[in-house]
Design an enzyme around this catalytic site. Sequence first.
Site: not given
Length: 1014
Positions: A368, A708, A712
């Site tokens: 990410d 986070d 995700d």
Amino acid sequence: MGKSRGDKYRDATDGKKDAKKDLNELKQELAMDEHQISLDELYARLGTNPDTGLTSEQAKTRLDRDGPNALTPPKTTPEWVKFCKNMFGGFSLLLWIGAVLCFIAHGIPCWCAGEPYLYDNLYLGIVLAAVVVITGCFSYYQESKSSKIMESFAKLVPQYAVVIRGGQRIDAPAEALVVGDIIDVKFGDRVPADIRVIKASSFKVDNSALTGESEPQTRTAEYTNENPLETKNLAFFSTNAVEGTCRGVVVATGDRTVMGRIANLASGLEMGATPIAREIAHFIHIITGVAVFLGVTFFIIAFILGYYWLDAVIFLIGIIVANVPEGLLATVTVCLTLTAKRMASKNCLVKNLEAVETLGSTSTICSDKTGTLTQNRMTVAHMWFDNKIFEADTSDDQSTANYSRASSTWMALSRIAMLCNRAEFKPGEETNPVLKRECNGDASESALLKCVGLSIGGVTGYRTDKPKVAEIPFNSTNKYQVSVHQTDDGDERYLVVMKGAPERILDRCSTVLMEGQELHMDDQWRESFNNAYLELGGIGERVLGFCDLRLPADKFPRGFKFDIDEPNFPIEGMPFVGLMSMIDPPRAAVPDAVSKCRSAGIKVVMVTGDHPITAKAIAKGVGIISDGNKTVEDIAAERGVPVSQVNPREASACVVHGSDLRDMTPAQIDEILENHSEIVFARTSPQQKLIIVEGIQRMGAIVAVTGDGVNDSPALKKADIGVAMGITGSDVSKQAADMILLDDNFASIVTGVEEGRIIFDNLKKSIAYTLTSNIPEITPFLIFILADVPLPLGTITILCIDLGTDMVPAISLAYEEAEDIMKRMPRDPFRDKLVNERLISMAYGQIGMIQASGGFFVYFVIMAENGFWPSRLLGLRKQWDSPAINDVADSYGQEWTYTQRKRLEYTCHTAFFASIVIVQWTDLLICKTRKNSIYQQGMWNHHLTFGLFFETTLAIFLSYCPGLEHGLRMMPLRWTWWLPVLPFSVSIFIFDEVRKKFLRTLPPGNWVERETNY
């Protein structure tokens, strides 16, 4: 009537199909139209009133129907199941089978003869069972420690919400909200359900946990996009309101919210076995295969040689059990635990011990962007004024500023940034460095506040001296913010300051401030402005324009009533002052971490919900897209041709937009993954992140996913190893992950990869060391059957080696320093096994045979010194083991009683044991490295030095401690009987050093490497 078995089977099958269908439905993009229809139509559909809300009775009925507004907790594995997995899973099963076979071998003579011949097998069975129970409890304890840390993370659901019920504005528990409720949300609140915005005032939400966008998103009542995640009139459950106020109508609660769908998608995914679990299963198959093959072979041989069938069965069981490396389960568990502890000290919390090695096997990391690669903190990066671009100085002492802080244009620009700004430092932050202070307000405005706070200082006092008298808040239509201030600088005129989208600010300006002078805005200046705007925007920065104006005192005297709804003061014809651009900057350690990944053969793919331009800029900044590598768009721009005319395979880098990904088939996704070495996926939805991970796994890669946000979590769960952020990570992402980065730093992952690779290498070394002593333990039993000689090595003595002298040295190899591991390609999980045929060949066929030869040499030396030449020993077993015979003659005609013979036999057992310890000294040294010479590696592993000392001391203690001849049948040895095996020990060292020399000097793929490099 009860159901038939066929009906039950069909029901079970249908249930599985339904679960699969539900999961596939969850993987689809969000299908909802609550944001598209008119508000009146929505009120009618939901049966609610925008002014009075629902009645208490309506709310109760809906709450009973839909359930509480809370996410269903993820299914957790019961503690007893976790305990049983540790007790009976993987390697433990092999030891349990060994224990059962020992009890059977002990029980057969009891059953046939009424009393046991010896208690060795009973002792061995008890010890094996004890080993499994102790290591199982240890593994369970380690896992439960991690899960307790997990339970300590904060809860996700907000506690209370302001709701309109029966025309009354009340505080209600968030769990009691129902579809159709009218709620108010203000700055600082967490949105308590999915809502359609009815009206809003400067309302912004932080969607980073849900969509990955690092900037706060404006929310208004207008419908702007058919994609629910991108339209401005929806706010989602558990996102944070960072500015303004809003009234909305609840359109979804609990598991039916966008957040709930993602959480369900994550919990519905099946997790495959970890690579290390597959390796241990493969190892068990090999050991079991070898054990059964040897056992059956020698059972048949014993039968052919005329042994009684009962003796042959006991031989069969004995050989199978002798093949079981009793201490290896404990060694593997302790090695993984030590690495997990070492990783925890480096900010990697491992929830599952097996995940330690998985990270080392990783060949692709899907990361990410927001909060993982970047700091999740908007920062001013550049300013443009006086026709020049300046880099913002972020040092505390402003020592690196490349512009004059006394410049009148900079003073004007910083004045606007201070005054036309709603952000403020939180109380009590005055003593902290400016960049580390917490702020209330929009992330972009907080960045401006910190920038001018560093450069000018005294922001709070400056604002107090120049009070705000009127303000037009930023909105998505005007795209600017205006405020009017009194000043204390001797100028009685009001000051109007404005900031906003550069093109909108430019439209309202007729002059430009250059080095303190107000100049006419000409075409040349406009071209400079456009170039600067494009340059800053092109590197992914968010650019804002700034202008100000002094109002004439005669028209706007002190006390003038400013109208902000229909402005009665000029907001055009202003002097343009400059631009400031912001970005969520990369973490300092990330570029080096990405570079290490590349040299380790690990592909880093960025998967983010943020804008493609921003994503590409960060990818270039951290090295995910290397210098010189171009995307299709870059090549098209260079050639001056449309993108459609460029062959995608010409570009090594690729930026894929989520909207394009939505229409791609799995084959097209596979083509992108195959043909581009550097990939960025931008504007992706949670479902698409999951599809990307599945695509990479189809390519045969072992995938680690970092993230986070809630967005995700499905990908974290599906990945071979999910890595969540401990500080900024949502609870949903932490639950889905296998590992948690306690410092939220991508660089910690590289540390984890290194530790994972080290432990795989070191586990190989430990297993090679442990398995090697299997041969000198098994061969005495085989010779005992084939040559009919007195038993050279006893079962109890084997336990002293496996669970005594070998344990600490084997564990000490877990501390061995790495050889070139971060310069190698990731291991191929299908070819590079933890235990392969080359390791078995080296341990069993080469080093093990030298060790066995040394043991037999000592055995025959002691027997010969006591009068039994090898020729006399052949065929002597039956007489030797018979308690009824007390006159067995040796080679010189001396007669030996049963007690004397057994004392000599136990002395041989002890000597054989001592010889194994001595050859294992050298085996430990050669197992330190796989290719390096021991002279290159050095003896810096002090745990290994202690291991050598420990096994030697223990061997001496077991050999000479009074009383052990009764318990363990260990007899004191003459010091000369320790010496005959030394040449064998030295020959092992020379043999392996020569082998490693060939490995280092011969070309790759040489026969030595093919045959011996495990």
